[in-house]
Design a protein around this motif. Sequence first.
Motif, PDB file in Angstrom:
ATOM      1  N   LEU A 157       0.812  -1.215   0.000  1.00  0.00           N
ATOM      2  CA  LEU A 157       0.000   0.000   0.000  1.00  0.00           C
ATOM      3  C   LEU A 157       0.846   1.265   0.000  1.00  0.00           C
ATOM      4  N   PHE A 158       1.794   1.378   0.917  1.00  0.00           N
ATOM      5  CA  PHE A 158       2.559   2.616   1.024  1.00  0.00           C
ATOM      6  C   PHE A 158       3.401   2.890  -0.221  1.00  0.00           C
ATOM      7  N   PRO A 159       4.125   1.899  -0.782  1.00  0.00           N
ATOM      8  CA  PRO A 159       4.870   2.178  -2.016  1.00  0.00           C
ATOM      9  C   PRO A 159       3.965   2.648  -3.149  1.00  0.00           C
ATOM     10  N   TYR A 160       2.772   2.037  -3.271  1.00  0.00           N
ATOM     11  CA  TYR A 160       1.835   2.441  -4.326  1.00  0.00           C
ATOM     12  C   TYR A 160       1.394   3.889  -4.118  1.00  0.00           C
ATOM     13  N   LEU A 161       0.980   4.238  -2.895  1.00  0.00           N
ATOM     14  CA  LEU A 161       0.504   5.589  -2.642  1.00  0.00           C
ATOM     15  C   LEU A 161       1.629   6.611  -2.763  1.00  0.00           C
ATOM     16  N   ALA A 162       2.853   6.239  -2.382  1.00  0.00           N
ATOM     17  CA  ALA A 162       3.987   7.159  -2.498  1.00  0.00           C
ATOM     18  C   ALA A 162       4.278   7.473  -3.960  1.00  0.00           C
ATOM     19  N   ARG A 163       4.116   6.479  -4.848  1.00  0.00           N
ATOM     20  CA  ARG A 163       4.310   6.734  -6.285  1.00  0.00           C
ATOM     21  C   ARG A 163       3.180   7.587  -6.847  1.00  0.00           C
ATOM     22  N   THR A 164       1.969   7.352  -6.364  1.00  0.00           N
ATOM     23  CA  THR A 164       0.801   8.070  -6.883  1.00  0.00           C
ATOM     24  C   THR A 164       0.741   9.498  -6.354  1.00  0.00           C
ATOM     25  N   PHE A 165       1.199   9.701  -5.137  1.00  0.00           N
ATOM     26  CA  PHE A 165       1.151  11.023  -4.507  1.00  0.00           C
ATOM     27  C   PHE A 165       2.557  11.381  -4.001  1.00  0.00           C
ATOM     28  N   PRO A 166       3.477  11.710  -4.914  1.00  0.00           N
ATOM     29  CA  PRO A 166       4.871  11.961  -4.501  1.00  0.00           C
ATOM     30  C   PRO A 166       5.004  13.126  -3.532  1.00  0.00           C
ATOM     31  N   GLU A 167       4.038  14.046  -3.559  1.00  0.00           N
ATOM     32  CA  GLU A 167       4.108  15.179  -2.632  1.00  0.00           C
ATOM     33  C   GLU A 167       3.914  14.741  -1.170  1.00  0.00           C
ATOM     34  N   LYS A 168       3.470  13.500  -0.971  1.00  0.00           N
ATOM     35  CA  LYS A 168       3.240  12.974   0.378  1.00  0.00           C
ATOM     36  C   LYS A 168       4.392  12.095   0.859  1.00  0.00           C
ATOM     37  N   VAL A 192      -3.679   8.815   5.259  1.00  0.00           N
ATOM     38  CA  VAL A 192      -3.896   7.787   4.231  1.00  0.00           C
ATOM     39  C   VAL A 192      -5.330   7.744   3.715  1.00  0.00           C
ATOM     40  N   ILE A 193      -6.314   7.908   4.603  1.00  0.00           N
ATOM     41  CA  ILE A 193      -7.711   7.776   4.178  1.00  0.00           C
ATOM     42  C   ILE A 193      -8.060   8.750   3.044  1.00  0.00           C
ATOM     43  N   PRO A 194      -7.711  10.056   3.150  1.00  0.00           N
ATOM     44  CA  PRO A 194      -8.035  10.965   2.039  1.00  0.00           C
ATOM     45  C   PRO A 194      -7.396  10.550   0.714  1.00  0.00           C
ATOM     46  N   LEU A 195      -6.192   9.991   0.757  1.00  0.00           N
ATOM     47  CA  LEU A 195      -5.529   9.562  -0.474  1.00  0.00           C
ATOM     48  C   LEU A 195      -6.261   8.378  -1.092  1.00  0.00           C
ATOM     49  N   LEU A 196      -6.713   7.458  -0.265  1.00  0.00           N
ATOM     50  CA  LEU A 196      -7.450   6.292  -0.783  1.00  0.00           C
ATOM     51  C   LEU A 196      -8.781   6.740  -1.395  1.00  0.00           C
TER      52      LEU A 196
END
Length: 284
Positions: free
Chosen positions: A207-218, A276-280
Amino acid sequence: MALPLHFNSAIIEEFRTNAGKLGGPFEGWVLLLLTTTGARSGKEHTTPLGFVEDGDRLLVTGSAGGSDRHPDWYRNLLVNPTVTVELGTDTWRATAVAATGAERDELFAKVVAAAPGYADYQKATDRIIPVVALYRIPEDTYTPPNRLDALADELIRIHDWLRTELAALSEGLRSRTAPGLTVELRRHCLTFCSAMAVHHGGEDAGLFPYLARTFPEKAGAFDRLRAEHATVARVLDELQALLARLDEAEPGALRAEFDRLRVELENHFAYEEEQVIPLLRAGS
């Protein structure tokens, strides 16, 4: 009891082929299959065992036919308490909790009342035959959804369940003189710690690697969350050490230390949900 090793493979095959029913010399026996993770090898091992029902849990004993050596499956679950149970056509994950002291004696008496032969096994050895309680783990605790909006709901649900387990631990520490409480505290602790390890392992690996790629500003938020996971791992080690001292520690000191650990975990849950919830929700 655990069956002799040379019977195991045939019994396991017959059990799984015939929905738990056995024939031949074992006709009429009601057994379960317990799969543990090797303490050293990390490989799965399955053992047929007799059992006794005790409310919502199952009791198994490490009788080993009255030998002077604990069975391998027992040593495995002391290191890896999350096990798999097969009973008839039903298969589920469970937390295995080894009883100690007076609680072990109480549970062993229940086992002997249901199956008197276990008393003979105890007479045959100076080893104290262990009694292990198996508590079913809700299956959906470990089932990740395949959509990000559903994953947001799942994350909140898992956190709420973990908070419930924390609350049960806290209440147990405040009334720990109640009969049978120590084994319940260990059960909650082992279930909680196993669930946290699975939960954080899935986040760190996927989950975290995926979200980090999708939202690099985070990126900074995920760096903090990964660091908090390391802190949580330390907190869980401290929590288990804390509960291991139940019989010798002063109650007030125990509660104060537990409350400190609980605050760290609650702060982690809150920050993770905030970030994390807002990003999902946005990525759905």
